[in-house]
Design a protein around this motif. Structure first.
Motif, PDB file in Angstrom:
ATOM      1  N   SER A  92     -29.022  15.935 -40.597  1.00 59.03           N
ATOM      2  CA  SER A  92     -28.903  16.838 -39.450  1.00 59.03           C
ATOM      3  C   SER A  92     -27.720  16.525 -38.537  1.00 59.03           C
ATOM      4  CB  SER A  92     -30.193  16.831 -38.633  1.00 59.03           C
ATOM      5  OG  SER A  92     -30.377  15.578 -38.009  1.00 59.03           O
ATOM      6  N   ASP A  93     -27.223  15.303 -38.553  1.00 60.20           N
ATOM      7  CA  ASP A  93     -26.160  14.909 -37.611  1.00 60.20           C
ATOM      8  C   ASP A  93     -24.995  15.891 -37.562  1.00 60.20           C
ATOM      9  OD1 ASP A  93     -27.318  12.746 -36.443  1.00 60.20           O
ATOM     10  OD2 ASP A  93     -26.034  11.243 -37.394  1.00 60.20           O
ATOM     11  N   GLY A  94     -24.383  16.157 -38.668  1.00 62.63           N
ATOM     12  CA  GLY A  94     -23.215  17.036 -38.670  1.00 62.63           C
ATOM     13  C   GLY A  94     -23.540  18.486 -38.441  1.00 62.63           C
ATOM     14  N   LYS A  95     -24.789  18.835 -38.608  1.00 61.18           N
ATOM     15  CA  LYS A  95     -25.198  20.226 -38.468  1.00 61.18           C
ATOM     16  C   LYS A  95     -25.613  20.568 -37.040  1.00 61.18           C
ATOM     17  CE  LYS A  95     -26.551  20.412 -43.249  1.00 61.18           C
ATOM     18  NZ  LYS A  95     -27.597  20.115 -44.169  1.00 61.18           N
ATOM     19  N   GLU A  96     -25.669  19.587 -36.182  1.00 65.49           N
ATOM     20  CA  GLU A  96     -26.103  19.823 -34.798  1.00 65.49           C
ATOM     21  C   GLU A  96     -24.938  19.703 -33.830  1.00 65.49           C
ATOM     22  OE1 GLU A  96     -29.303  17.056 -34.198  1.00 65.49           O
ATOM     23  OE2 GLU A  96     -30.649  18.150 -35.514  1.00 65.49           O
ATOM     24  N   GLY A  97     -23.742  20.016 -34.306  1.00 63.39           N
ATOM     25  CA  GLY A  97     -22.576  19.992 -33.441  1.00 63.39           C
ATOM     26  C   GLY A  97     -22.023  18.608 -33.153  1.00 63.39           C
ATOM     27  N   LYS A  98     -22.600  17.596 -33.787  1.00 66.52           N
ATOM     28  CA  LYS A  98     -22.095  16.235 -33.603  1.00 66.52           C
ATOM     29  C   LYS A  98     -20.878  16.055 -34.505  1.00 66.52           C
ATOM     30  CE  LYS A  98     -26.734  14.563 -32.668  1.00 66.52           C
ATOM     31  NZ  LYS A  98     -27.865  13.810 -33.157  1.00 66.52           N
ATOM     32  N   PRO A  99     -19.949  15.204 -34.104  1.00 64.74           N
ATOM     33  CA  PRO A  99     -18.732  15.025 -34.914  1.00 64.74           C
ATOM     34  C   PRO A  99     -18.939  14.112 -36.121  1.00 64.74           C
ATOM     35  CG  PRO A  99     -18.618  13.644 -32.978  1.00 64.74           C
ATOM     36  CD  PRO A  99     -19.892  14.455 -32.861  1.00 64.74           C
ATOM     37  N   ALA A 100     -20.150  14.046 -36.612  1.00 60.98           N
ATOM     38  CA  ALA A 100     -20.459  13.187 -37.754  1.00 60.98           C
ATOM     39  C   ALA A 100     -20.560  14.030 -39.013  1.00 60.98           C
ATOM     40  CB  ALA A 100     -21.775  12.455 -37.516  1.00 60.98           C
ATOM     41  N   CYS A 101     -20.190  13.428 -40.126  1.00 58.57           N
ATOM     42  CA  CYS A 101     -20.363  14.065 -41.420  1.00 58.57           C
ATOM     43  C   CYS A 101     -21.036  13.056 -42.339  1.00 58.57           C
ATOM     44  CB  CYS A 101     -19.015  14.488 -42.014  1.00 58.57           C
ATOM     45  SG  CYS A 101     -19.168  15.148 -43.690  1.00 58.57           S
ATOM     46  N   HIS A 102     -22.179  13.442 -42.872  1.00 55.49           N
ATOM     47  CA  HIS A 102     -22.901  12.596 -43.816  1.00 55.49           C
ATOM     48  C   HIS A 102     -23.244  13.402 -45.066  1.00 55.49           C
ATOM     49  CE1 HIS A 102     -23.164   9.573 -40.731  1.00 55.49           C
ATOM     50  NE2 HIS A 102     -23.839  10.374 -39.936  1.00 55.49           N
ATOM     51  N   THR A 103     -22.335  14.281 -45.455  1.00 55.18           N
ATOM     52  CA  THR A 103     -22.561  15.130 -46.623  1.00 55.18           C
ATOM     53  C   THR A 103     -22.927  14.291 -47.841  1.00 55.18           C
ATOM     54  OG1 THR A 103     -21.126  16.869 -45.781  1.00 55.18           O
ATOM     55  CG2 THR A 103     -21.478  16.817 -48.171  1.00 55.18           C
ATOM     56  N   PHE A 104     -22.217  13.197 -48.044  1.00 53.34           N
ATOM     57  CA  PHE A 104     -22.502  12.329 -49.184  1.00 53.34           C
ATOM     58  C   PHE A 104     -23.510  11.244 -48.838  1.00 53.34           C
ATOM     59  CE2 PHE A 104     -18.814  14.460 -50.706  1.00 53.34           C
ATOM     60  CZ  PHE A 104     -18.956  14.485 -52.074  1.00 53.34           C
TER      61      PHE A 104
END
Length: 186
Positions: A136-148
């Motif tokens: 959820s991090d990157g999907k909630e407008g946070k500048p994080a990406c954890h796609t992998f």
């Protein structure tokens, strides 16, 4: 670290994997908790420490080292907007139809056979614990990406859960006096 070095010992790979996980906000205990809950569905007598030890064992494996280091770097580069073209947006939004991140998870969990992959599928769908936060991090407008990373962490938990089940089965099998001890390869 020597930049020319590209082969590492198991203790070095374990250390570097734990470091990259911490840098991305994940602790070994977060993964062990998922493995403990996953395996606890089938065996309420498992020990949390076995799950924790299994996570560390898996984090020391060369293929896992390569998968985790590459996946975390792709996520970091996505956060830095270092990719060009449509792949930047696909990675940044964790597009559901992308699927390459799940391939990393399937490859890692598949090291522990079909049951490892099945456990990964369950974790990937239900997103327990740290996997939900990473997802959820990157999907909630946070500048994080954890796609992998969310898939890799889920796969490590799945593999650890499966390893614990295999250890329990081995203990049970050794109760048969006709079993001859095999040499340990790993």
């Amino acid at each position: 670290m020597n930049r020319d070095k590209n082969l590492f010992s198991r203790p070095e790979m374990l250390r570097m994997n734990i470091e990259i996980l911490k840098k991305r906000g994940v602790e070994v205990s977060d993964i062990a908790e998922i493995a403990f809950r996953q395996q606890g569905k089938w065996n309420p007598d498992i020990a949390y420490q076995d799950c924790y030890d299994s996570v560390e064992k898996i984090l020391s494996l060369r293929d896992v080292f390569h998968i985790l280091q590459l996946g975390a770097e792709i996520d970091r580069l996505t956060e830095a907007e270092a990719f060009e073209g449509p792949i930047q947006e696909i990675l940044a939004t964790d597009l559901g139809m992308f699927g390459i991140d799940e391939l990393f998870g399937l490859e890692l969990s598949g090291m522990y056979g079909t049951i490892g992959k099945t456990n990964f599928g369950d974790i990937d769908v239900n997103k327990p614990g740290i996997v939900a936060r990473l997802n959820s991090d990157g999907k909630e407008g946070k500048p994080a990406c954890h796609t992998f990373l969310d898939d890799i962490v889920g796969a490590i938990a799945a593999a650890a859960s499966t390893r614990v089940a295999q250890m329990e089965n081995e203990i049970e099998a050794k109760k048969d006096p006709s079993i001859i001890e095999e040499p340990k390869l790993f």
